[in-house]
Design an enzyme around this catalytic site. Structure first.
Site, PDB file in Angstrom:
ATOM      1  N   ARG A   1       0.795  -1.225   0.000  1.00  9.36           N
ATOM      2  CA  ARG A   1       0.000   0.000   0.000  1.00  9.36           C
ATOM      3  C   ARG A   1       0.827   1.274   0.000  1.00  9.36           C
ATOM      4  NH1 ARG A   1      -2.681  -3.788   1.679  1.00  9.36           N
ATOM      5  NH2 ARG A   1      -0.699  -4.289   2.632  1.00  9.36           N
ATOM      6  N   THR A   2       1.782   1.371   0.895  1.00  6.94           N
ATOM      7  CA  THR A   2       2.441   2.666   1.076  1.00  6.94           C
ATOM      8  C   THR A   2       3.226   3.032  -0.173  1.00  6.94           C
ATOM      9  OG1 THR A   2       2.602   2.094   3.405  1.00  6.94           O
ATOM     10  CG2 THR A   2       3.866   3.998   2.673  1.00  6.94           C
TER      11      THR A   2
ATOM     12  N   LYS B   1      25.850  -3.321  -0.890  1.00  8.89           N
ATOM     13  CA  LYS B   1      27.315  -3.188  -1.002  1.00  8.89           C
ATOM     14  C   LYS B   1      27.895  -2.422   0.177  1.00  8.89           C
ATOM     15  CE  LYS B   1      26.480  -2.473  -5.912  1.00  8.89           C
ATOM     16  NZ  LYS B   1      26.421  -1.356  -6.869  1.00  8.89           N
TER      17      LYS B   1
ATOM     18  N   ARG C   1      11.146   3.964   3.501  1.00  8.91           N
ATOM     19  CA  ARG C   1      10.817   2.986   4.549  1.00  8.91           C
ATOM     20  C   ARG C   1      12.084   2.234   4.899  1.00  8.91           C
ATOM     21  NH1 ARG C   1       5.765  -1.092   4.561  1.00  8.91           N
ATOM     22  NH2 ARG C   1       4.788   0.876   5.143  1.00  8.91           N
TER      23      ARG C   1
ATOM     24  N   HIS D   1       4.793   5.684  11.641  1.00 11.00           N
ATOM     25  CA  HIS D   1       4.313   5.550  10.260  1.00 11.00           C
ATOM     26  C   HIS D   1       3.364   6.733  10.006  1.00 11.00           C
ATOM     27  CE1 HIS D   1       3.195   3.965   6.477  1.00 11.00           C
ATOM     28  NE2 HIS D   1       2.856   2.733   6.802  1.00 11.00           N
TER      29      HIS D   1
END
Ligand code: CP
Length: 307
Positions: A51-52, A80, A101, A129
């Site tokens: 969703r986000t 890396k 995120r 959030h």
């Protein structure tokens, strides 16, 4: 530069402005189809999302802008050994705004400290959030017509559920909201929410262990899944994951105008038989997420443009 890292980074007035803009977008979509023409949103997702990430990308596309980014740490140079700070400095050369995120609490805040463009926290570990909170607030406002004077039950994983922490912090600034915290003892809200939010602001709250004992008094129930990815021990997750399942039987005791919210993804916490109940708001909530993110992108880019 204005970033969105924590739900309390926005004042009540700023939240109300974003929610009003989101409602205006819903009512007049055609007026917003090219307001971000020539602008780019980067979505940097070091942790999975449906969703986000996709609602951010759809939001920017519907505003006439473009999107770039990655959907897992594995497909970025983090594998890396590149630091979050370096990643943000570099992506700021390519994009006008970044939604990020990360599994580590505080990573978006650290990114914001070195960023030349606005950073939006799209979820950091078990912490915060804030764009889910804007989604939840828009949903409550559209379903109930107000952001005050109700009793909300928050149910499930209140320890690791970052959406719960962000929502409580944001709602604590609105009048006469009573909180019922429904969780097993292992998944209670963190102590800082009790002391820094509820006790400091003299806010009424109760902690209970079953849905049944409080269902009839709730105006809103906010269900959450048990956050498997934050557990250290698989056996504990398995023992706790199905503690609460909202089904038709439990809803017999609920108010006729109860609003059932869930940030999703759902695992087992709400029976699919509830989906057709008019009180089930969670798919409307997911759609609201796109509109509120459109409003947020416009707001942050306007602010950055004035600096
Ligand atoms: N609600 C939410 O954050 O969903 P995703 O993890 O799918 O983005």
């Amino acid at each position: 530069m204005k970033h969105l890292i924590d739900s309390t980074d926005l004042s009540v007035e700023e939240i109300d402005n974003i929610l009003n803009l989101a409602q205006n977008i819903i009512d007049n979509k055609e007026n917003y189809s090219d307001v971000c023409k020539g602008k780019k949103l980067a979505t940097l997702f070091f942790e999975p999302s449906t969703r986000t990430r996709l609602s951010f990308e759809a939001a920017m596309m519907e505003l006439g802008g473009n999107v770039l980014g990655f959907s897992s740490a594995d497909s970025s140079s983090a594998t890396k050994g590149e630091s979050v700070g370096d990643t943000i400095r570099v992506v700021g050369c390519y994009a006008d705004i970044i939604a990020m995120r990360h599994p580590k609490e505080g990573a978006p805040m650290f990114g914001a400290m070195v960023s030349s463009v606005p950073i939006i926290n799209a979820g950091d570990g078990g912490h915060n959030h804030p764009t889910q909170t804007l989604t939840d607030l828009l949903t409550i406002k559209r379903e109930k017509g107000r952001l005050d004077n109700f009793t909300i039950g928050l149910c499930g994983d209140l320890k690791f559920g970052r959406t719960v922490h962000s929502l409580i912090k944001a709602l604590s600034r609105y009048e006469n909201i009573k909180y019922v915290l429904i969780s097993p003892k292992e998944l209670k809200v963190p102590d800082y929410i009790i002391t820094e939010v509820f006790e400091k602001n003299n806010i009424e709250y109760r902690e209970v262990s079953t849905m049944e004992e409080v269902m009839e008094e709730l105006d809103i129930i906010y269900m959450t899944r048990v956050q498997k990815e934050r557990f250290f021990n698989e056996a504990d997750y398995v023992r706790l994951k199905d503690t609460y399942i909202l089904d038709e039987t439990k809803l017999k005791y609920a108010k006729k105008d109860l609003s059932i919210l869930h940030p999703l993804p759902r695992v087992n916490e709400i029976s699919t038989k509830v989906d057709d109940d008019p009180r089930a708001c969670y798919f409307r909530q997911a759609l609201n997420g796109k509109y509120v993110r459109m409003a947020l992108i416009i707001t942050l880019l306007e602010h950055a443009g004035r600096e």
